[in-house]
Design a protein around this motif. Structure first.
Motif, short mmCIF file in Angstrom:
data_model
loop_
_atom_site.label_atom_id
_atom_site.label_comp_id
_atom_site.label_asym_id
_atom_site.label_seq_id
_atom_site.Cartn_x
_atom_site.Cartn_y
_atom_site.Cartn_z
N UNK A 1 -4.12 -13.95 -11.58
CA UNK A 1 -5.61 -13.66 -11.91
C UNK A 1 -5.66 -12.32 -12.79
N UNK A 2 -4.71 -11.62 -12.83
CA UNK A 2 -4.43 -10.65 -13.84
C UNK A 2 -4.53 -10.83 -15.19
N UNK A 3 -4.21 -12.08 -15.43
CA UNK A 3 -4.26 -12.43 -17.01
C UNK A 3 -5.66 -13.12 -17.11
N UNK A 4 -6.47 -13.02 -16.23
CA UNK A 4 -7.88 -13.72 -16.57
C UNK A 4 -8.94 -12.85 -16.74
N UNK A 5 -9.63 -13.10 -17.94
CA UNK A 5 -10.83 -11.95 -18.24
C UNK A 5 -11.72 -11.80 -17.02
N UNK A 6 -12.55 -10.71 -16.93
CA UNK A 6 -13.43 -10.49 -16.19
C UNK A 6 -13.04 -10.78 -14.59
N UNK A 7 -11.58 -10.59 -14.21
CA UNK A 7 -11.06 -11.15 -12.94
C UNK A 7 -11.83 -10.48 -11.67
N UNK A 8 -12.55 -9.43 -12.12
CA UNK A 8 -13.27 -8.90 -10.61
C UNK A 8 -14.36 -9.54 -10.17
N UNK A 9 -15.08 -10.61 -11.11
CA UNK A 9 -16.10 -11.08 -11.06
C UNK A 9 -15.96 -12.61 -10.97
#
Length: 252
Positions: A97-105
């Motif tokens: 998930x670290x490479x995904x934008x807006x990973x916190x949402x």
């Protein structure tokens, strides 16, 4: 509709037991409930009779590969109760998930379409404060914090409260503490009563009136793939979670 995370980074405090049995009690009260298993151990999934080995889609595929939640959600044997199951692969999801934008949402976005189908979504968080738990808190309206009536019960709670505060200030201003839930209570033990008094003194009205007593039926039920309500509806554990569900419904 309300989304509630059950969180405490300390393991063994009755988090999964509460997720399973509160979900079942709300469903028994006629509410439509989705239980999200966000713990790689997947105990909430297996505790409701879901065989995770045979699944193609779990919360992992939803978060990492963008699979819609509806495809992964599984029915349970209990009316009104569905599960978004977990898988051991979820351990690796945080790195992916670290490479995904807006990973916190990611979880909040995943639930946008799904949430209108339910009265309650209950999330069983992993015993950590990593990216998956942050996703759970960002997606939630409120948090239930289970506290076991034993030594060091309040240890680590300040870390969790600090995480909640940061998430409130940066990612989810609406996040509230639904309440502290005292679990594994044995009124014969002086220590349990001391912890009970201490938690009440610290957190006052934020502590649920309902207390979850130690109960052998609560421990036995998951190995049969059932909530305690299905396993032994007359047991003390079942009564406690039905009381908690009533209290939660009145909170709204």
């Amino acid at each position: 509709m309300k989304i509630i995370s059950i969180a405490n980074q300390k393991g063994g405090v009755g988090k999964t037991t509460t997720a399973i049995n509160l979900s079942a009690a709300l469903a028994q009260a006629g509410k439509k409930v989705l239980l999200i298993d966000a713990d790689p151990q997947a105990n909430a999934s297996s505790g409701l009779g879901i065989d995770i080995r045979g699944l193609n889609n779990t919360i992992y595929e939803c978060l990492v590969n963008g699979v819609p939640a509806e495809i992964a959600i599984q029915p349970t044997q209990q009316k009104n109760l569905s599960v978004l199951p977990s898988h051991i692969d979820l351990v690796g999801a945080e790195i992916e998930m670290l490479s995904i934008d807006n990973r916190e949402t990611l979880l909040r976005n995943l639930l946008k379409e799904t949430k209108q189908n339910y009265d309650y979504i209950i999330i069983d968080c992993a015993p950590s404060l990593g990216l998956i738990t942050v996703n759970c808190l960002v997606a939630s309206d409120s948090v239930i914090i289970p506290v076991q009536c034993e030594y060091f019960a309040l240890e680590g709670i300040s870390k969790l409260l600090n995480t909640i505060k940061i998430i409130k200030s940066k990612l989810n201003p609406a996040l509230q503490i639904e309440g502290f839930l005292l679990t594994m209570y044995d009124n014969r033990l002086r220590l349990a009563n001391q912890v009970y008094d201490e938690v009440r003194k610290h957190f006052g009205k934020l502590v649920f009136t309902t207390v979850i007593a130690r109960n052998v039926r609560l421990s036995e039920a998951p190995s049969h793939g059932m909530s305690v309500l299905d396993y032994d509806n007359d047991s003390k554990g079942s009564q406690n979670y039905q009381d908690l569900a009533k209290e939660l419904i009145q909170h709204r």
